[in-house]
Design an enzyme around this catalytic site. Structure first.
Site, PDB file in Angstrom:
ATOM      1  N   ASN A   5     -77.327  77.054  61.787  1.00  0.00           N
ATOM      2  CA  ASN A   5     -77.917  77.628  62.932  1.00  0.00           C
ATOM      3  C   ASN A   5     -79.528  78.837  63.063  1.00  0.00           C
ATOM      4  O   ASN A   5     -79.661  78.614  64.346  1.00  0.00           O
ATOM      5  CB  ASN A   5     -76.796  78.372  63.939  1.00  0.00           C
ATOM      6  CG  ASN A   5     -76.916  79.951  62.336  1.00  0.00           C
ATOM      7  OD1 ASN A   5     -77.212  79.749  61.375  1.00  0.00           O
ATOM      8  ND2 ASN A   5     -76.522  80.802  63.331  1.00  0.00           N
ATOM      9  N   GLN A  35     -73.016  73.172  65.511  1.00  0.00           N
ATOM     10  CA  GLN A  35     -74.593  72.613  65.906  1.00  0.00           C
ATOM     11  C   GLN A  35     -75.286  71.773  66.100  1.00  0.00           C
ATOM     12  O   GLN A  35     -75.558  70.750  66.729  1.00  0.00           O
ATOM     13  CB  GLN A  35     -75.631  73.226  64.814  1.00  0.00           C
ATOM     14  CG  GLN A  35     -76.060  75.454  64.363  1.00  0.00           C
ATOM     15  CD  GLN A  35     -76.286  76.221  65.827  1.00  0.00           C
ATOM     16  OE1 GLN A  35     -75.631  76.616  66.170  1.00  0.00           O
ATOM     17  NE2 GLN A  35     -77.424  75.368  66.183  1.00  0.00           N
ATOM     18  N   SER A  55     -67.905  73.894  69.024  1.00  0.00           N
ATOM     19  CA  SER A  55     -67.743  75.204  70.243  1.00  0.00           C
ATOM     20  C   SER A  55     -68.348  74.404  71.627  1.00  0.00           C
ATOM     21  O   SER A  55     -69.808  73.721  71.462  1.00  0.00           O
ATOM     22  CB  SER A  55     -68.190  76.355  69.495  1.00  0.00           C
ATOM     23  OG  SER A  55     -68.391  76.915  70.447  1.00  0.00           O
ATOM     24  N   HIS A  57     -70.212  75.970  73.976  1.00  0.00           N
ATOM     25  CA  HIS A  57     -70.591  75.950  75.202  1.00  0.00           C
ATOM     26  C   HIS A  57     -72.284  75.864  74.327  1.00  0.00           C
ATOM     27  O   HIS A  57     -72.902  75.432  74.949  1.00  0.00           O
ATOM     28  CB  HIS A  57     -70.849  77.245  74.982  1.00  0.00           C
ATOM     29  CG  HIS A  57     -71.738  78.557  73.028  1.00  0.00           C
ATOM     30  ND1 HIS A  57     -70.240  78.368  72.205  1.00  0.00           N
ATOM     31  CD2 HIS A  57     -72.327  79.327  73.145  1.00  0.00           C
ATOM     32  CE1 HIS A  57     -70.991  79.227  70.907  1.00  0.00           C
ATOM     33  NE2 HIS A  57     -72.700  79.515  71.182  1.00  0.00           N
ATOM     34  N   THR A  93     -50.378  78.950  76.961  1.00  0.00           N
ATOM     35  CA  THR A  93     -50.475  78.927  78.133  1.00  0.00           C
ATOM     36  C   THR A  93     -52.302  77.958  77.987  1.00  0.00           C
ATOM     37  O   THR A  93     -53.439  78.540  77.797  1.00  0.00           O
ATOM     38  CB  THR A  93     -50.666  79.650  79.757  1.00  0.00           C
ATOM     39  OG1 THR A  93     -49.724  80.186  79.799  1.00  0.00           O
ATOM     40  CG2 THR A  93     -51.299  78.727  80.823  1.00  0.00           C
ATOM     41  N   CYS A 181     -75.242  85.045  66.184  1.00  0.00           N
ATOM     42  CA  CYS A 181     -73.719  84.851  65.991  1.00  0.00           C
ATOM     43  C   CYS A 181     -73.434  86.436  65.464  1.00  0.00           C
ATOM     44  O   CYS A 181     -72.511  86.772  65.295  1.00  0.00           O
ATOM     45  CB  CYS A 181     -73.226  84.173  65.811  1.00  0.00           C
ATOM     46  SG  CYS A 181     -73.442  82.181  66.338  1.00  0.00           S
TER      47      CYS A 181
END
Length: 237
Positions: A5, A35, A55, A57, A93, A181
């Protein structure tokens, strides 16, 4: 990690997984593909991995969502026990809206892989050529390794990387020093240290990430800001 990354260097995951399984056929091999997913064609069967995480995003999906691929027959313990949702693996949930949005974003990015790759490569080439044209002395870290398009780690001569980051932030340009991160860590990048990059070069390094929504105009603005900061810094020094 599928591709680093900080530098974008692509790791030989298939070969590593093969080595691990040959050494011990009972071993489980997991790859952090955060990545890569949505930006690289991935075949988990061909790679031979037991688990793979992603991930949302990173491929233009909603923050806070992600997924874990688990190979059939691979036994893992429940993450959250309770109501038995998600096949008794993660009770609670479900974030249906987030899951759907993640799947849709992944579908769109996967369908546009070739187009996005070409567009990002053009922007990356433009950035590097404009820096050279403006006589900016820089080093492209990991230039001799296979890299993912759009992740660029640059060190600028006589420039403080964190100072450059803050100046760019004032102009609404987001870059990072080290791993995004781990933004609170002020220690030199362990990735660049492991590569044998000199400490002064590490301190002058920034990571620039280019996405499918970036434009040539973004590059012009970025280069203009870097040129001003670089010239001021080198004039003073």
């Amino acid at each position: 990690m599928f591709q680093n990354n900080e530098t974008g260097v692509i790791q030989p995951i298939k070969e590593i997984a093969s080595i691990v399984h040959k050494a011990n056929d009972g071993s489980l091999f997991h790859t952090d593909a955060v990545q890569a997913v949505g930006h690289t064609r991935i075949d988990v069967k061909d790679l031979g991995v037991d688990m793979l995480s992603a991930s949302a995003h990173k491929f233009n999906g909603p923050k806070g969502t992600g997924f874990l691929y688990v190979k059939d027959g691979c036994k893992i313990s429940p993450f959250i026990k309770g109501g038995g949702q998600e096949r008794n693996m993660r009770s609670g949930t479900e974030n249906v809206a987030g899951i759907y949005a993640m799947a849709k974003a992944l579908e769109e990015n996967t369908n546009e892989l070739d187009y996005n790759h070409h567009k990002i490569q053009v922007i990356e080439d433009k950035l590097l050529s404009e820096l050279k044209k403006n006589n900016i002395a820089f080093v492209l870290n990991a230039k001799d390794s296979a890299r993912a398009t759009g992740v660029i780690n640059l060190s600028f001569v006589n420039v403080d990387g964190e100072g450059l980051l803050h100046m760019l932030d004032i102009h609404d340009i987001a870059v990072s020093v080290g791993s995004a991160c781990n933004s609170n860590d002020k220690e030199p990048s362990y990735v660049l240290l492991a590569m044998g990059v000199p400490k002064e070069q590490i301190n002058s390094a920034i990571r620039i990430s280019i996405g499918k929504y970036n434009t040539i105009e973004d590059v012009d603005k970025l280069v203009s800001c870097i040129v001003k900061f670089y010239n001021i810094t080198n004039y003073v020094s």
